[in-house]
Structures are given as C-alpha cells and as structure tokens.
Design a protein around this motif. Sequence first.
Motif, PDB file in Angstrom:
ATOM      1  N   ASN A 241       0.833  -1.194   0.000  1.00  0.00           N
ATOM      2  CA  ASN A 241       0.000   0.000   0.000  1.00  0.00           C
ATOM      3  C   ASN A 241       0.867   1.243   0.000  1.00  0.00           C
ATOM      4  OD1 ASN A 241      -2.788   0.540  -0.064  1.00  0.00           O
ATOM      5  ND2 ASN A 241      -3.063  -0.951   1.578  1.00  0.00           N
ATOM      6  N   THR A 242       1.514   1.533  -1.123  1.00  0.00           N
ATOM      7  CA  THR A 242       2.369   2.718  -1.163  1.00  0.00           C
ATOM      8  C   THR A 242       1.698   3.802  -2.002  1.00  0.00           C
ATOM      9  OG1 THR A 242       3.594   2.385  -3.218  1.00  0.00           O
ATOM     10  CG2 THR A 242       4.304   1.084  -1.325  1.00  0.00           C
ATOM     11  N   SER A 243       2.291   4.978  -1.993  1.00  0.00           N
ATOM     12  CA  SER A 243       1.728   6.063  -2.794  1.00  0.00           C
ATOM     13  C   SER A 243       2.232   6.006  -4.233  1.00  0.00           C
ATOM     14  CB  SER A 243       2.102   7.401  -2.158  1.00  0.00           C
ATOM     15  OG  SER A 243       3.509   7.485  -2.069  1.00  0.00           O
ATOM     16  N   ARG A 244       3.011   4.951  -4.585  1.00  0.00           N
ATOM     17  CA  ARG A 244       3.563   4.845  -5.938  1.00  0.00           C
ATOM     18  C   ARG A 244       3.186   3.541  -6.639  1.00  0.00           C
ATOM     19  NH1 ARG A 244       8.445   3.923  -5.817  1.00  0.00           N
ATOM     20  NH2 ARG A 244       8.300   3.210  -3.677  1.00  0.00           N
ATOM     21  N   HIS A 245       2.350   2.715  -6.004  1.00  0.00           N
ATOM     22  CA  HIS A 245       1.980   1.429  -6.599  1.00  0.00           C
ATOM     23  C   HIS A 245       0.472   1.281  -6.750  1.00  0.00           C
ATOM     24  CE1 HIS A 245       6.067   0.427  -5.177  1.00  0.00           C
ATOM     25  NE2 HIS A 245       6.085  -0.384  -6.217  1.00  0.00           N
ATOM     26  N   LEU A 246       0.080   0.822  -7.919  1.00  0.00           N
ATOM     27  CA  LEU A 246      -1.306   0.464  -8.177  1.00  0.00           C
ATOM     28  C   LEU A 246      -1.354  -1.012  -8.541  1.00  0.00           C
ATOM     29  CD1 LEU A 246      -2.174   3.492 -10.469  1.00  0.00           C
ATOM     30  CD2 LEU A 246      -3.298   3.016  -8.272  1.00  0.00           C
ATOM     31  N   ALA A 247      -2.512  -1.634  -8.356  1.00  0.00           N
ATOM     32  CA  ALA A 247      -2.667  -3.025  -8.792  1.00  0.00           C
ATOM     33  C   ALA A 247      -2.974  -3.068 -10.289  1.00  0.00           C
ATOM     34  CB  ALA A 247      -3.775  -3.704  -8.000  1.00  0.00           C
ATOM     35  N   GLU A 248      -3.527  -1.977 -10.797  1.00  0.00           N
ATOM     36  CA  GLU A 248      -3.813  -1.860 -12.228  1.00  0.00           C
ATOM     37  C   GLU A 248      -3.259  -0.519 -12.685  1.00  0.00           C
ATOM     38  OE1 GLU A 248      -7.897  -2.785 -13.635  1.00  0.00           O
ATOM     39  OE2 GLU A 248      -7.864  -0.777 -14.474  1.00  0.00           O
ATOM     40  N   PHE A 249      -2.277  -0.561 -13.569  1.00  0.00           N
ATOM     41  CA  PHE A 249      -1.703   0.690 -14.055  1.00  0.00           C
ATOM     42  C   PHE A 249      -1.422   0.558 -15.549  1.00  0.00           C
ATOM     43  CE2 PHE A 249       2.850  -0.548 -14.307  1.00  0.00           C
ATOM     44  CZ  PHE A 249       2.835  -1.715 -13.549  1.00  0.00           C
ATOM     45  N   TRP A 250      -0.972   1.646 -16.151  1.00  0.00           N
ATOM     46  CA  TRP A 250      -0.735   1.649 -17.592  1.00  0.00           C
ATOM     47  C   TRP A 250       0.755   1.788 -17.845  1.00  0.00           C
ATOM     48  CZ3 TRP A 250      -4.621   1.286 -21.442  1.00  0.00           C
ATOM     49  CH2 TRP A 250      -5.895   1.090 -20.909  1.00  0.00           C
ATOM     50  N   MET A 251       1.252   0.967 -18.737  1.00  0.00           N
ATOM     51  CA  MET A 251       2.694   0.977 -18.972  1.00  0.00           C
ATOM     52  C   MET A 251       2.991   1.165 -20.451  1.00  0.00           C
ATOM     53  SD  MET A 251       5.656  -1.133 -17.171  1.00  0.00           S
ATOM     54  CE  MET A 251       5.207  -2.829 -17.443  1.00  0.00           C
ATOM     55  N   ILE A 252       4.028   1.955 -20.702  1.00  0.00           N
ATOM     56  CA  ILE A 252       4.517   2.192 -22.054  1.00  0.00           C
ATOM     57  C   ILE A 252       5.812   1.403 -22.186  1.00  0.00           C
ATOM     58  CG2 ILE A 252       5.472   3.931 -23.632  1.00  0.00           C
ATOM     59  CD1 ILE A 252       3.319   5.180 -20.863  1.00  0.00           C
ATOM     60  N   GLU A 253       5.882   0.524 -23.160  1.00  0.00           N
ATOM     61  CA  GLU A 253       7.075  -0.305 -23.308  1.00  0.00           C
ATOM     62  C   GLU A 253       7.598  -0.295 -24.748  1.00  0.00           C
ATOM     63  OE1 GLU A 253       7.046  -3.962 -20.498  1.00  0.00           O
ATOM     64  OE2 GLU A 253       4.965  -3.700 -21.107  1.00  0.00           O
ATOM     65  N   PRO A 254       8.554   0.606 -25.037  1.00  0.00           N
ATOM     66  CA  PRO A 254       9.190   0.540 -26.348  1.00  0.00           C
ATOM     67  C   PRO A 254      10.207  -0.608 -26.386  1.00  0.00           C
ATOM     68  CG  PRO A 254      10.078   2.382 -25.095  1.00  0.00           C
ATOM     69  CD  PRO A 254       9.059   1.728 -24.224  1.00  0.00           C
TER      70      PRO A 254
END
Length: 486
Positions: A241-254
């Motif tokens: 439970n941090t202020s920088r982690h979500l269980a669902e997030f969006w990632m950009i991967e080149p």
Amino acid sequence: RKKNKIMKRIKISELTNSEDFGSEVVVMGWVRTVRVSKNVAFIALNDGSSLRNAQIVADFSTINEDILSRIHTGTSLSVVGKLVESMGKGQKNEVQATKIEVLGDSDPDLYPMQAKRHSLEFLRENAHLRFRTNLFGAINRVRHHMIFAIHKFFNDRGFYNVHTPIITASDCEGAGEMFQVTTFDINNPPRTPEKEIDWSEDFFGRQTNLTVSGQLEGELAALALSQIYTFGPTFRAENSNTSRHLAEFWMIEPEVAFADIHDNMDLAEDMLKYLVQYALDNCAEDLEFLEQRLINEEKEKPQNERSAMTLREKLRFVLDNKFERITYTEAIEILKNSPDQKKNRFAYPIKEWGADLQSEHERYLVEKHFKKPVILTDYPKEIKAFYMKQNPDGKTVAAMDVLFPQIGEIIGGSQREEDLDKLTTRMKEMNIPAESMWWYLDTRRFGTVVHSGYGLGFERLMLFVTGMGNIRDVIPFPRTPKNAEF
Ligand code: ATP
Ligand code: MN
C-alpha cells in the motif's frame, strides 16, 4: 425554412475566450457555485472543457423563480443568453441569460461535492464525482494530453504501436504477484485423479493470469518491425500500500532492434523530456492551477520541508539538465559514504554491494546528491530479470533504471540477452522452464539481434507532471488492495 433554429452548444473553453459581444449563445454544464445579490443570481457553470467557468447572470425579471430555486451546486443546466463584456475581474465576458433549462436537479442536501475544498481522501471515496472538481478536471485533462503525446512521440519516430495480450500464460519477470484468470467455479473446480486442480479443463486449457508486462511479446514484434511500443494496462497483485503502486496501471514499453543500452538510455531521456515539454506547451492553464495548489499545500509545511521549486520549475529543471548516468556500483559507493547513511537516516541502510535499492536511496541520489534525474546501469544480475544482457564481468547485467525526483524509479529497462546459450543457461539457474518459453527463445534461434527496451509507468509520469503526491489521484479509478469500488 426551419422555424426554430436549434442553436449549437458552445464549449465553455471557447466561450470564455470569445469577444463576440452581443451574440446569442447556448452553454451547457454543471453548476459550480451560485451567488445571489439583489435582483440577480451569478452562476458559475463548468463543462470540463477547461478550468474556466462560464459566468451566467440570471436576472430575476427574466428568469422565473421556480427555475432559480432549482439551481444549486451540481445542477446541470442549458442556458441561452447574450454574450456581453464583463465588468467583473477574472473573466472577459458573461452570459446574460434569457432562458435557463434545468437538465438535471441536484439536491443540495445530498450532493457530496460542495463548493468548498475537500480532502483528497474524501474525493477518493467519491471518485464517481471527483471529476467535477477543478483538481480532477485538471489532472484528467493533463492525463489525456500525456497519452496523446506518447503516441505522437513514438509515431513521429517511426515506431509501431503493438497490442500485446492482457491475458497471458507466463509470469515473464516474476515482476510480482499475478492475478489469476479462470472461469472455474472456485468452490468446485475440476480435479485430476490425484485431487489436484485440473487446469487443462479451464477456459484456456492452462493456468492464465493478467499480464505484468507486455515486454516478451513486444520483443517478438521488435525482432521483425524493428521499433515498436506497447501502451496497455498492466496488473500486479503486490500487496504494498504505497503512494507509488497500483494493482492496475498503464505501462509504455518501447522495444528496439539494433539498439544497445546506450541507445536505450538516449531514447528514454528524449522521451521523458519530450513529454514534459509537451505538458508545458499544451497544459499551461491546468499546470498553473496544479502549481498553485502545491504552493498552498507547501505553506502548511514547516519551512525546512518546503520545496525550493515550483511545479513548472521542476518540470523545466528536467528539460535543462542532462540526466546523470552512473553504474549501480558507483551508486552504492555514493550511498555508503553519504551523510544519510552515516547519520542513520535511511530506513534500510546500505549493507553491501548486491543490495536492492529502496526508493529512499533512489531519491537521495536524485534529490540530494546529483540534484537531477539519474540513470543507473549495470545492476547485479541477482536482483534483475533473466532476459537482461549479461555483462562480461559475469556479475552485472545491462539494466537501466531512470530515477526521478519525488518518485524514484520512473523507468526500468535493459538491453536484452540476445545469445541463446547465455539466455537458456541463465533461465536454468533461475528455474525458469525453457520449454514453455519456446516461442520467446525462437527469436534467439532465428535471426537474433542486439535489442533493448524499457517500461515507463504512466501513472508515475503523471505523478511527476502534476506534482500530485499519491498515485491514487492520477488515475480515474484506482485499483489498490481492498479497493475496487466504482
Ligand atoms: P518498483 O521497484 O518501483 O516497484 P518495478 O521495478 O517492480 O518497480 P518494473 O517491473 O521495472 O517495476 O516496471 C517498469 C515501470 O513500471 C516502473 O519503472 C514503474 O514506473 C512502473 N510500475 C511498476 N510497478 C508499478 C505499480 N505497481 N504501479 C504503478 N506503476 C508501476
Ligand atoms: Mn524496475
């Protein structure tokens, strides 16, 4: 000829810039505030097209009392009126209402979003309505512009966007706990004669999960299309439970073929600078609002904890500085000799080479030591994923993490191991079954080339650009442990 010409709604972002005084306009939106004085009501109406409200002047002699009595914060209105020059400060014009229609009532005793400042906590509990605040309007507009800018950045450079699967059968990185996907009745799953759950009976005939990264599939595409990127939802069941982690997030991967770790670092730095510049150029008004919010917040802090820079100064600061590039080994030396280590200010003091860095260490390097973004490279292979390019020293891999002020790691990436033997040897050492990864290994069997890529957490970027402190506030509907309402 039409008798009743139906007038088109003008967006409030457009209206507020208009100097077409005397013209008739139609505006629609939600009431932010109502102020009554003598014979007129002043209504601030917002439609989300910008921070700005339309100023509606409703004269009691024109607008009947029944309508006026229904206008409260949250009520939706359609207003027809005449655009006139405003005598008031802070706006160019106002709309002298000739006709007001209430589209939807809002009971002032029940509507949660009152015309006052609410705590972020309260707004999270009312995430269904928080879009209607200035703050969340601003954040979500910036979010849109950043999404668009990411596609533009890569498109302009000839990258192809690839959709990688959301349901996968591989935990490619061991990047954290995964969410399982199944159609089984969990109270009564099919069982083998040995009473084990029989996954061959499940929907896909095997165990499946929500993806933690699109990288492995991204590599397959890059080793044919040369330059690709993914931008998709990513799921990690990390119970932190941090202020920088979500269980669902969006990632950009080149992912880029014929590119080594240095090219990878250049791409990451160019991309981040491009995105920050794009925000400054295209979100000026919303950034100014977010900046003012931070200034007000800072005033409540003790002097020594206040930030020396405003939000836009912080953004420009990233543009103006070349990111510092150092190795993990150099970083460990700096941290070991740091005043924070010596005065025991780290919650996790650095013990020895090989330790994983915590965000407090990352932030020390960025905020206190170098005072600019830092790219750390060449991490110990033990703390990194199996696919990273093994360095000749036998101890480190060609990993790169980009560290940002306030956030710590914003990007994690690497040059990939393109040598089949080295890759399979490493997989054995790490107990990763090579058989189930046959398709991944095929790229190393047939026409392998040097290639590199990275993952940018979109909400971490949003934290930086908006200056918000909690990742739950930069995604419309955060998914975190024990929280999936809305
Ligand atoms: P961290 O150490 O911060 O948990 P990580 O090393 O597990 O991150 P990677 O697997 O390298 O993360 O993922 C690439 C990027 O995705 C990270 O640099 C970060 O920006 C973002 N990211 C990772 N996990 C999360 C998460 N749970 N919520 C939001 N963003 C994340
Ligand atoms: Mn990482």
